[in-house]
Design a protein around this motif. Structure first.
Motif, short mmCIF file in Angstrom:
data_model
loop_
_atom_site.label_atom_id
_atom_site.label_comp_id
_atom_site.label_asym_id
_atom_site.label_seq_id
_atom_site.Cartn_x
_atom_site.Cartn_y
_atom_site.Cartn_z
N ILE A 1 0.84 -1.21 0.00
CA ILE A 1 0.00 0.00 0.00
C ILE A 1 0.87 1.25 0.00
O ILE A 1 0.63 2.20 -0.77
CB ILE A 1 -0.94 -0.02 1.22
N MET A 2 1.91 1.27 0.86
CA MET A 2 2.78 2.44 0.92
C MET A 2 3.54 2.64 -0.39
O MET A 2 3.75 3.77 -0.82
CB MET A 2 3.74 2.31 2.10
N GLY A 3 3.93 1.52 -1.02
CA GLY A 3 4.63 1.63 -2.30
C GLY A 3 3.79 2.31 -3.34
O GLY A 3 4.21 3.28 -3.98
N PHE A 4 2.57 1.82 -3.54
CA PHE A 4 1.71 2.40 -4.58
C PHE A 4 1.21 3.78 -4.17
O PHE A 4 0.93 4.62 -5.03
CB PHE A 4 0.54 1.47 -4.88
N TYR A 5 1.09 4.04 -2.86
CA TYR A 5 0.71 5.38 -2.42
C TYR A 5 1.77 6.40 -2.83
O TYR A 5 1.44 7.46 -3.37
CB TYR A 5 0.53 5.38 -0.90
N HIS A 6 3.04 6.07 -2.59
CA HIS A 6 4.11 7.00 -2.96
C HIS A 6 4.26 7.10 -4.48
O HIS A 6 4.59 8.17 -5.00
CB HIS A 6 5.42 6.57 -2.31
N LEU A 7 4.03 6.00 -5.21
CA LEU A 7 4.05 6.09 -6.67
C LEU A 7 2.93 7.00 -7.16
O LEU A 7 3.11 7.75 -8.13
CB LEU A 7 3.92 4.69 -7.28
N GLY A 8 1.77 6.91 -6.51
CA GLY A 8 0.67 7.83 -6.87
C GLY A 8 1.02 9.27 -6.59
O GLY A 8 0.70 10.16 -7.39
N LEU A 9 1.70 9.52 -5.46
CA LEU A 9 2.15 10.89 -5.18
C LEU A 9 3.10 11.38 -6.27
O LEU A 9 3.05 12.55 -6.67
CB LEU A 9 2.85 10.94 -3.82
N HIS A 10 3.96 10.49 -6.75
CA HIS A 10 4.89 10.89 -7.81
C HIS A 10 4.15 11.22 -9.10
O HIS A 10 4.54 12.15 -9.82
CB HIS A 10 5.91 9.78 -8.07
N ARG B 1 11.19 13.47 -7.09
CA ARG B 1 11.72 12.15 -7.40
C ARG B 1 11.75 11.24 -6.17
O ARG B 1 11.74 10.02 -6.29
CB ARG B 1 13.13 12.29 -7.96
N GLY B 2 11.83 11.84 -4.98
CA GLY B 2 11.95 11.04 -3.77
C GLY B 2 10.78 10.08 -3.59
O GLY B 2 10.95 8.94 -3.16
N THR B 3 9.56 10.51 -3.90
CA THR B 3 8.40 9.63 -3.75
C THR B 3 8.47 8.45 -4.71
O THR B 3 8.04 7.34 -4.37
CB THR B 3 7.11 10.43 -4.01
N LEU B 4 9.02 8.66 -5.90
CA LEU B 4 9.19 7.55 -6.85
C LEU B 4 10.14 6.50 -6.30
O LEU B 4 9.82 5.30 -6.29
CB LEU B 4 9.71 8.09 -8.18
N TYR B 5 11.31 6.95 -5.84
CA TYR B 5 12.29 5.99 -5.33
C TYR B 5 11.78 5.28 -4.08
O TYR B 5 11.99 4.07 -3.92
CB TYR B 5 13.61 6.71 -5.03
N PHE B 6 11.11 6.01 -3.19
CA PHE B 6 10.64 5.36 -1.97
C PHE B 6 9.51 4.39 -2.26
O PHE B 6 9.42 3.32 -1.64
CB PHE B 6 10.17 6.42 -0.96
N GLY B 7 8.63 4.72 -3.21
CA GLY B 7 7.57 3.78 -3.59
C GLY B 7 8.14 2.49 -4.14
O GLY B 7 7.70 1.39 -3.78
N LEU B 8 9.14 2.60 -5.03
CA LEU B 8 9.77 1.40 -5.58
C LEU B 8 10.50 0.62 -4.50
O LEU B 8 10.49 -0.62 -4.49
CB LEU B 8 10.74 1.80 -6.70
N LEU B 9 11.12 1.34 -3.55
CA LEU B 9 11.82 0.67 -2.45
C LEU B 9 10.84 -0.17 -1.63
O LEU B 9 11.15 -1.32 -1.26
CB LEU B 9 12.51 1.71 -1.57
N VAL C 1 1.28 12.53 -9.30
CA VAL C 1 0.64 13.85 -9.12
C VAL C 1 1.69 14.95 -9.13
O VAL C 1 1.49 16.02 -9.72
CB VAL C 1 -0.16 13.86 -7.80
N HIS C 2 2.83 14.71 -8.47
CA HIS C 2 3.91 15.70 -8.41
C HIS C 2 5.18 15.06 -8.97
O HIS C 2 6.01 14.54 -8.21
CB HIS C 2 4.13 16.17 -6.96
N ARG C 3 5.33 15.10 -10.27
CA ARG C 3 6.45 14.41 -10.91
C ARG C 3 7.80 15.05 -10.59
O ARG C 3 8.84 14.43 -10.79
CB ARG C 3 6.25 14.36 -12.43
N GLU C 4 7.78 16.29 -10.12
CA GLU C 4 9.05 16.92 -9.83
C GLU C 4 9.69 16.38 -8.54
O GLU C 4 10.87 16.60 -8.29
CB GLU C 4 8.87 18.44 -9.71
#
Length: 702
Positions: free
Chosen positions: A223-232, A239-247, A234-237
């Protein structure tokens, strides 16, 4: 830092024995009284027979009269070679007291167990976790479990990695456990994680709780992974949310690959080699993603080149772990995991600097990172058989994520405080405004009216812009001696970048203009206003389309060249007496002539865009016409419309529409063109502004 090291030392204590230990192949639980809720690990010294696959019959064959003297030692139960003693859990290549054997090969383990005298102890559970890489188990001569295929050669062996809980009915208090093990796939073979026994009724409950906990961890990470990917998204600038979601997703996968090895429940036929490679690669991939995450959120405090170097190294390590053979990867695994320490120590040092500044954000990040780092070290040590205990990295990830949620809550709280402060300031300003209103009522009334008017203008800006632009265009339908002219203009948005003009010249000729500016919406509309302003006097001055285009180009570059915007245009003069069309183009589609018989002619002409070169030259072209001929002037939006499948209009299909409607009224022809476009677009919005201007030639007395 000293306190952090004290916490870290607690993880090493996880491998310390809490129950009786096996000695010389025997473990005694008789002093335990009754089995409690906990599982009893069978840790300690087991008998070990290298390069021998012995079964119960090999240990209990009785001496008979027909025994061959040469075979007594092997088959008749007479004393054979003395067993080695190996420490379990551990690899046979590094745990033998007297010598080490190669990591690959086969052997037999044996342990005698004395259970406590407990009348309620009728059924027990044997738990097996990580025995590399194929094994077979007997208890008191009965086959208990087979995992994979045990063999004396790599060709016949079949590895398997999964968690087993096998019930056993107790009939005797003395148990003999014999385990055959073969390994040809990894650097270290043997019983790498503890084997334990427990009461059957309580073990099942504990197992279910363990599985539920691991599923809970995996679910949280998912859930946290896809939540952070969703944040990315919405706000593509960020990058931290992308990496943390994948992590989070990678650690979730590692959770399923370890512990109870739940991945086997979801994918029963998963390849052993894929399973092991995914387990190995998850460490390198997790390290790479976390380094990129820290690099993104601490870009002002941390050296980007150092973090990028570490991330690159772990990316290469992940590739090696995925594509090299498992046997080679198993040798590389320990140095790769050891390399986690340098970037971890560097991140800890950078994060600890925030403690000096007494920053709340820095403290929360530091303690969240410290928990994550310690749990990662714990998992690395367990994975390399340095210590034994539970895998805690998922717990560290969740703890770190919660720390980031706390940071987010703090930021929201600070933002809310700022909003409250701004609200108070606004309230104070309103009070001052009211006081000012009392003293200067007339002035405030005027300003209020101006503000209200500005607000209404803002709300109706787009609608007003369309009306203004529409007022620039000539009337869409015109009948003159010898011809009828009809026009349709459909912008992509409320306003657009197309422009057309119809002008009756003093000598009876009709001058037509269609222009298409780069861009859409308000930008394009503003350029059309500039075109209108420049073209209006030129259409009355110059006698030929060529001269009008050249002057329009020079004036546009002189006044608006710095804007970097360009436009295409076509100017055409229709002479009803000579029945000719003289036209010049500037990077614009050529006119289309359609005869009453459906014959289509498209002149091959070209010209530079307006706004590119002030010295550009344009040419006049003559097109003779006949009665009932139709001339179509249009912008590229006639063809450049994308369907939901991202396909453009096929030119020949649209020309067929013109052929099939060459003898119907002009209005019906234009309606047919729009219907064709709408069928092509389906529910998709328009991709470009569209202008189409049609001139139909009539006899003078028609």
């Amino acid at each position: 830092m000293q306190r952090a090291l004290q916490y870290l030392s607690l993880f090493f204590l996880l491998g310390c024995p809490l129950w009786p230990q096996a000695k010389a192949g025997f473990i005694d639980f008789s002093q335990e009284g009754t089995f409690l809720d906990d599982a009893y690990p069978l840790n300690g010294e087991w008998e070990f027979y290298w390069n021998q696959l012995l079964s119960p019959v090999d240990f209990h064959t009785k001496i008979s009269s027909d025994c061959d003297s040469k075979l007594l030692e092997v088959n008749c139960g007479l004393p054979g070679p003395a067993p080695e003693f190996v420490t379990v859990p551990g690899s046979w290549s590094g745990s033998l007291q007297q010598k080490k054997y190669p990591g690959t090969g086969f052997g037999t383990y044996r342990l005698k167990i004395h259970l406590p005298v407990d009348p309620d102890l009728n059924d027990i559970i044997f738990k097996f976790s990580n025995v590399r890489t194929a094994y077979r188990v007997w208890v008191n001569g009965q086959t208990l479990l087979t995992s994979g295929t045990v063999a004396t050669s790599p060709e016949k062996s079949r590895p398997r990695l999964e968690h087993h809980q096998v019930p056993y009915h107790v009939t005797k208090r003395n148990l003999e456990v014999i385990i055959q093990v073969s390994n040809y796939e990894t650097r270290a073979g043997g019983i790498l994680e503890e084997i334990s026994i427990a009461r059957a009724d309580r073990s099942l409950t504990a197992y279910r709780n363990s599985v539920a906990f691991e599923m809970f961890l995996a679910g949280c990470l998912f859930i946290m992974g896809f939540y952070h990917l969703g944040l990315h998204l919405v706000h593509r600038e960020t990058r931290g949310t992308l990496y943390f979601g994948l992590l989070c997703l990678v650690v979730m996968m590692r959770t399923l690959l370890n512990g109870n090895i739940l991945i086997v429940s979801f994918v029963p036929d998963i390849s052993y080699f894929l399973q092991v490679k995914m387990e190995y690669a998850s460490i390198s991939l997790s390290a790479m993603l976390f380094i990129l995450y820290v690099k993104a959120i601490l870009r002002n405090e941390i050296r980007s080149t150092i973090m990028q170097t570490y991330a690159t190294i772990f990316a290469i390590a992940c590739g090696l772990q995925l594509f090299l053979p498992v046997k080679i990867v198993s040798f590389l695994n320990l140095p790769i995991m050891a390399f986690v320490l340098p970037p971890g120590i560097y991140i800890t040092f950078v994060a600890s600097q925030s403690l000096r500044t007494r920053s709340v954000h820095g403290r929360v990040f530091f303690f969240g990172w410290l928990l994550l780092f310690m749990t990662a070290i714990n998992d690395i040590l367990i994975g390399n058989e340095v210590i034994h205990g539970p895998l805690l990295l998922p717990v560290g990830i969740i703890g770190f994520t919660f720390s980031q949620a706390i940071l987010l809550a703090i930021r929201f709280a600070n933002a809310f405080s700022s909003v409250e402060e701004l609200s108070l300031q606004l309230s104070h300003s309103n009070s001052e405004l009211k006081n000012f209103h009392r003293t200067l009522e007339d002035k405030i009334r005027d300003r209020t009216l101006e503000l209200n008017r500005s607000l209404r203008e803002m709300k109706t800006d787009i609608s007003m812009a369309r009306r203004i632009q529409s007022s620039l265009f000539s009337i869409p339908r015109l009948r003159v001696p010898g011809a009828e002219i009809l026009c349709r203009y459909i912008p992509m948005l409320e306003v657009g970048g197309d422009f057309y003009d119809i002008y009756e010249m003093p000598d009876g000729r009709i001058r037509l203009l269609v222009a298409d500016a780069t861009g859409h919406g308000v930008r394009g509309a503003m350029i059309t206003i500039a075109i209108k302003a420049e073209y209006e006097p030129l259409k009355r001055i110059f006698d030929t389309p060529k001269m009008a285009l050249q002057s329009l180009n020079r004036n546009y570059i002189e006044k608006y060249g710095s804007l970097g915007s360009y436009l295409s245009a076509i100017i055409a003069d229709f002479d009803p007496n000579e029945k000719t069309l003289t036209f010049a183009v500037a990077g614009h589609p050529p006119p289309i002539r359609v005869s009453i018989d459906g014959e289509i002619e498209i002149p091959s002409v070209s010209g530079s865009l307006i706004g590119l070169n002030s010295e550009a030259e344009f040419e006049n072209h003559d097109l003779p016409l006949q009665e009932r001929d139709r001339i179509f002037l249009y912008s590229d939006g006639l063809f450049d419309q994308f369907s939901p499948q991202k396909e453009l209009i096929v030119e020949e299909d649209l020309l067929n529409v013109l052929r099939s409607h060459c003898d119907v009224p002009l209005g019906q022809t234009l309606d047919a063109i729009l219907d064709f476009q709408n069928q092509h677009l389906q529910s998709s919005p328009r991709s470009d502004d569209m202008t189409i201007l049609v001139l139909e030639l009539w006899t003078t007395n028609s």
